[in-house]
Design a protein around this motif. Structure first.
Motif, PDB file in Angstrom:
ATOM      1  N   THR A 189      54.015  25.844  13.203  1.00 47.16           N
ATOM      2  CA  THR A 189      54.267  26.588  14.445  1.00 47.16           C
ATOM      3  C   THR A 189      55.632  27.251  14.430  1.00 47.16           C
ATOM      4  O   THR A 189      55.909  28.162  15.206  1.00 47.16           O
ATOM      5  CB  THR A 189      54.187  25.645  15.664  1.00 47.16           C
ATOM      6  OG1 THR A 189      54.816  24.406  15.333  1.00 47.16           O
ATOM      7  CG2 THR A 189      52.757  25.394  16.069  1.00 47.16           C
TER       8      THR A 189
ATOM      9  N   ASP B 250      46.017  18.514  11.193  1.00 45.35           N
ATOM     10  CA  ASP B 250      45.476  19.784  11.675  1.00 45.35           C
ATOM     11  C   ASP B 250      45.417  19.821  13.204  1.00 45.35           C
ATOM     12  O   ASP B 250      45.779  20.813  13.839  1.00 45.35           O
ATOM     13  CB  ASP B 250      44.066  20.017  11.100  1.00 45.35           C
ATOM     14  CG  ASP B 250      44.146  20.332   9.608  1.00 45.35           C
ATOM     15  OD1 ASP B 250      45.299  20.578   9.133  1.00 45.35           O
ATOM     16  OD2 ASP B 250      43.099  20.324   8.954  1.00 45.35           O
ATOM     17  N   ARG B 251      44.911  18.683  13.731  1.00 49.09           N
ATOM     18  CA  ARG B 251      44.814  18.645  15.201  1.00 49.09           C
ATOM     19  C   ARG B 251      46.205  18.776  15.839  1.00 49.09           C
ATOM     20  O   ARG B 251      46.397  19.478  16.810  1.00 49.09           O
ATOM     21  CB  ARG B 251      44.156  17.330  15.645  1.00 49.09           C
ATOM     22  CG  ARG B 251      42.632  17.441  15.709  1.00 49.09           C
ATOM     23  CD  ARG B 251      42.070  16.398  16.629  1.00 49.09           C
ATOM     24  NE  ARG B 251      42.325  15.055  16.163  1.00 49.09           N
ATOM     25  CZ  ARG B 251      41.512  14.391  15.324  1.00 49.09           C
ATOM     26  NH1 ARG B 251      40.415  14.954  14.870  1.00 49.09           N
ATOM     27  NH2 ARG B 251      41.801  13.174  14.937  1.00 49.09           N
TER      28      ARG B 251
ATOM     29  N   ASP C 196      50.466  24.477  18.126  1.00 51.71           N
ATOM     30  CA  ASP C 196      50.231  25.898  18.269  1.00 51.71           C
ATOM     31  C   ASP C 196      50.173  26.306  19.733  1.00 51.71           C
ATOM     32  O   ASP C 196      50.814  27.252  20.169  1.00 51.71           O
ATOM     33  CB  ASP C 196      48.880  26.250  17.613  1.00 51.71           C
ATOM     34  CG  ASP C 196      49.090  27.272  16.512  1.00 51.71           C
ATOM     35  OD1 ASP C 196      50.271  27.640  16.296  1.00 51.71           O
ATOM     36  OD2 ASP C 196      48.102  27.662  15.890  1.00 51.71           O
TER      37      ASP C 196
ATOM     38  N   ASN D 209      48.779  20.209  14.506  1.00 52.18           N
ATOM     39  CA  ASN D 209      49.246  21.593  14.379  1.00 52.18           C
ATOM     40  C   ASN D 209      48.599  22.499  15.413  1.00 52.18           C
ATOM     41  O   ASN D 209      49.245  23.381  15.975  1.00 52.18           O
ATOM     42  CB  ASN D 209      48.982  22.128  12.969  1.00 52.18           C
ATOM     43  CG  ASN D 209      50.054  21.621  12.000  1.00 52.18           C
ATOM     44  OD1 ASN D 209      51.139  21.231  12.431  1.00 52.18           O
ATOM     45  ND2 ASN D 209      49.726  21.590  10.716  1.00 52.18           N
ATOM     46  N   GLU D 210      47.272  22.222  15.640  1.00 54.33           N
ATOM     47  CA  GLU D 210      46.609  23.034  16.669  1.00 54.33           C
ATOM     48  C   GLU D 210      47.267  22.823  18.022  1.00 54.33           C
ATOM     49  O   GLU D 210      47.532  23.768  18.770  1.00 54.33           O
ATOM     50  CB  GLU D 210      45.123  22.655  16.788  1.00 54.33           C
ATOM     51  CG  GLU D 210      44.252  23.329  15.743  1.00 54.33           C
ATOM     52  CD  GLU D 210      42.852  22.718  15.689  1.00 54.33           C
ATOM     53  OE1 GLU D 210      42.398  22.226  16.751  1.00 54.33           O
ATOM     54  OE2 GLU D 210      42.245  22.702  14.608  1.00 54.33           O
TER      55      GLU D 210
END
Lengths: 524, 134
Positions: free
Chosen positions: A72, A44-45, A51, A47-48
């Motif tokens: 992304t 998740d991190r 992003d 992907n953030e």
């Protein structure tokens, strides 16, 4: 699978064995769950992070031709609808037709192992049909026992903004380059090692060299040994941080002699250190040609105007001298008028050419520290010719032992002009006084005092202007060229001095000029 | 060098006006024996027979100018001192012709009534062994 094993163990095994085993298993399971949770958090991190960075990660399973992409990727393509599991074929179909071949080749090179890394910038089609610039980087992350690529992973970045900026930069650079190339001045930049870092078209034309024979070459190589000998001190001066300007004469590739004005300007970094210097060379051949033409004209005009005047002056002189017999009174008067005007015309020609010479800066001044009393005496001696006709006497106040910095011939010219004026405006039988004194701070003032009627109020403003002549009444026609004071002022100012006049106490006028000088004692 | 009065003058000038004026000024008024030549070439042909005391040469002439004429005359062995005539603005810098036996320069325009006296003064200083600059 862990749950099934747990059930089996719980059902069939003695508690003594099962209990520690259960505990161990529970521990394993907890750590597995933790690991899973950590992995999810990491993902998740990641992907953030992706992003925010406009970066998509891809992982290509070469055997199945399936590609997994980070979330992304749909953002980059402009819509949720975009799949993150696609085939390599589908991905390639998004490429701009002009870029497909290039990207395929780059990928093939990397897969085969001929290239260790894959790195291309190409256009990718968004959902709406527009393209964005994608910087794609990656490498083979796993190979099988026979060395064939199994996995291929990397990142895709949206670099549209960067590419656009680069394009703009390139365009600007091109414009600047064109601008510099169309400049008529030959421009080059050289580093502290005297190697040429940059040059323009005019520089190539002037040197007759191709770009390859200039870029990165030393000044000595480009200029040639002879010319380098001339410019070398200036090159050093520029690299020492000084702006230098000099004139140079070269033979251009066409065999034409060119006059150049050269300016070297040092370039500095933020700390003020010299990093390079820029040379700009202007072709001043035409200016120089004009100069030479003008010099020639001055000489020719002088000769051509004086030649007929010589004949006129000579003939009239002979008539006056009685070579054709004694002249009647009226004839003598008329010949005298013609003579005077002839002489006036000669003075006018001389003064005009002289003024032109002084103002144009031609006829370089020979500056020396002059023994001033001697110069004053000389000027007075050479002016005796017109003293007679005006019936005045020149007197030199015993001058202190002074030295004046200037050009002897030119200063005698100034003094002659002042003496001529003084004599002209003085009553017959009067005395014109010449004096000199030391002023404060190494200046010497030289004065010429007459006993004339003084400068009329209305004339004071214009007295140093060209062709300015005071009206002296019908019975005393103006005899000068009206240029004497204008020339005198030019000379004094070019020597760094001042010229002026004051009403003298007790009548008459004092014309004076101040020049740098010293008392004799100070120089000994 | 025998001390004698200036008497024979050879004038070389390409301008007819000047030749007439100088001829009158030096001949009729000055009392000199004057030979006039219209060019350097003519001077080269005339000078040896005329045997002048002094040469009066115009500086600017076509083909052979004053300096060229003088050099050619020197090559022919003519030793008479010379005076240049010039309409150039600045007639200084005569020093470099000193070796050619040039006594000085008379600027044009000149006063024909004073010309004879000017030449006699050059002659006097020449005899005194003191060449002067105009």
């Amino acid at each position: 699978m862990n749950d099934l094993l747990l059930e089996f163990l719980v059902a069939g095994a003695p508690v003594a064995i099962v209990a520690p085993l259960l505990w161990t298993l529970a521990r394993i399971r907890r750590s597995e769950q933790r690991a899973l949770r950590d992995a999810r958090e990491t993902r998740d991190r990641l992907n953030e992070a992706l992003d925010g960075s406009q970066l998509a990660v891809f992982d290509w399973d070469v055997a199945s031709q399936g590609v997994r992409l980070s979330p992304t990727w749909p953002v980059m393509l402009g819509g949720e609808a975009v799949e993150t599991r696609v085939s390599a074929m589908e991905l390639f179909s998004l490429l701009h037709p002009d870029d497909v071949q290039r990207v395929r080749e780059a990928a093939a090179e990397t897969l085969s192992g001929r290239a260790s890394r894959y790195d291309t910038v190409h256009r990718v089609r968004r959902l709406d049909g527009t393209y964005f610039w994608c910087h794609s980087r990656g490498k083979v992350t796993a190979r099988d026992a026979r060395g064939r690529a199994v996995r291929f992973a990397g990142t895709n970045a949206d670099v549209t903004a960067r590419v656009a900026a680069e394009e703009r930069l390139k365009e600007r650079e091109q414009q600047l380059r064109q601008l510099i190339d169309t400049m008529p001045a030959a421009i080059a930049v050289f580093g502290t090692d005297e190697r040429i870092l940059f040059h323009n078209r005019a520089y190539r034309e002037l040197t007759g060299l191709a770009a390859e024979a200039i870029n990165g070459k030393r000044m000595r190589e480009v200029a040639g040994d002879a010319a380098y000998g001339v410019i070398q001190p200036h090159v050093r001066a520029a690299l020492d941080g000084r702006t230098v300007r000099f004139e140079q004469q070269l033979t251009d590739p066409g065999g034409r002699t060119v006059d150049l004005e050269v300016v070297y300007t040092p370039l500095h970094d933020d700390q003020g250190r010299v990093t390079a210097a820029i040379t700009v060379r202007f072709d001043i051949t035409r200016l120089k040609d004009l100069d030479r033409m003008k010099d020639g004209f001055v000489a020719v005009a002088s000769h051509e105007l004086r030649t007929p005047l010589t004949s006129m002056r000579g003939s009239l002189g002979l008539l006056q001298g009685g070579v054709a017999g004694e002249l009647a009174a009226e004839a003598r008067g008329l010949v005298s008028i013609a003579m005077q005007n002839c002489e006036r015309l000669v003075r006018l020609v001389d003064d005009l050419l002289d003024l032109e010479k002084v103002t144009s800066g031609h006829g370089a001044f020979r500056i020396a520290l002059l023994d001033w009393p001697t110069v004053l005496r000389q000027a007075i001696d050479s002016s005796h010719g017109f003293v007679e006709s005006y019936g005045v006497a020149f007197e030199l106040e015993p001058p202190p032992e002074l030295r004046v910095r200037g050009d002897e011939d030119r200063l005698i010219q100034v003094l002659s002009n002042l003496l001529f004026n003084a004599a002209k405006f003085s009553p017959r039988g009067s005395v014109v006084t010449v004096s000199a004194k030391q002023l404060a701070e190494s200046w010497v003032r030289t004065s010429v005092r007459d006993r004339g009627p003084g400068v009329p109020e209305h004339f004071r403003e214009r007295i140093f202007q060209r062709f300015a002549q005071a009206h002296m009444g019908e019975d005393r026609p103006a005899e000068g060229s009206g240029l004497g004071l204008a020339i005198s002022r030019e000379i004094i100012e070019r020597l760094g001095g001042h010229i002026g006049f004051d009403a003298a106490q007790g009548g008459g006028t004092v014309f004076w000029f101040d020049l740098p000088g010293t008392s004799e004692a100070a120089t000994k | 060098m025998t001390r004698r009065a200036l008497s024979r003058i050879l004038l070389v000038d390409d301008q007819r006006d000047i030749r007439s004026i100088v001829g009158l000024a030096l001949g009729k008024i000055g009392g000199f024996k004057v030979q006039v030549c219209a060019s350097g070439e003519e001077a080269l042909a005339t000078a040896p027979d005329f045997a002048p005391d002094l040469l009066l040469l115009d500086l600017s002439m076509p083909v052979l100018d004053g300096v060229g004429t003088l050099k050619a005359l020197r090559v022919k062995g003519l030793e008479a001192p010379a005076v240049f005539f010039t309409a150039r603005l600045k007639a200084s810098d005569m020093g470099r012709y000193r070796d050619l036996g040039v006594l000085g320069v008379i600027p044009k325009p000149f006063d024909p009534l004073k010309l004879g006296a000017q030449l006699r003064e050059f002659w006097r200083q020449y005899l005194a062994g003191q060449p002067v600059q105009e």
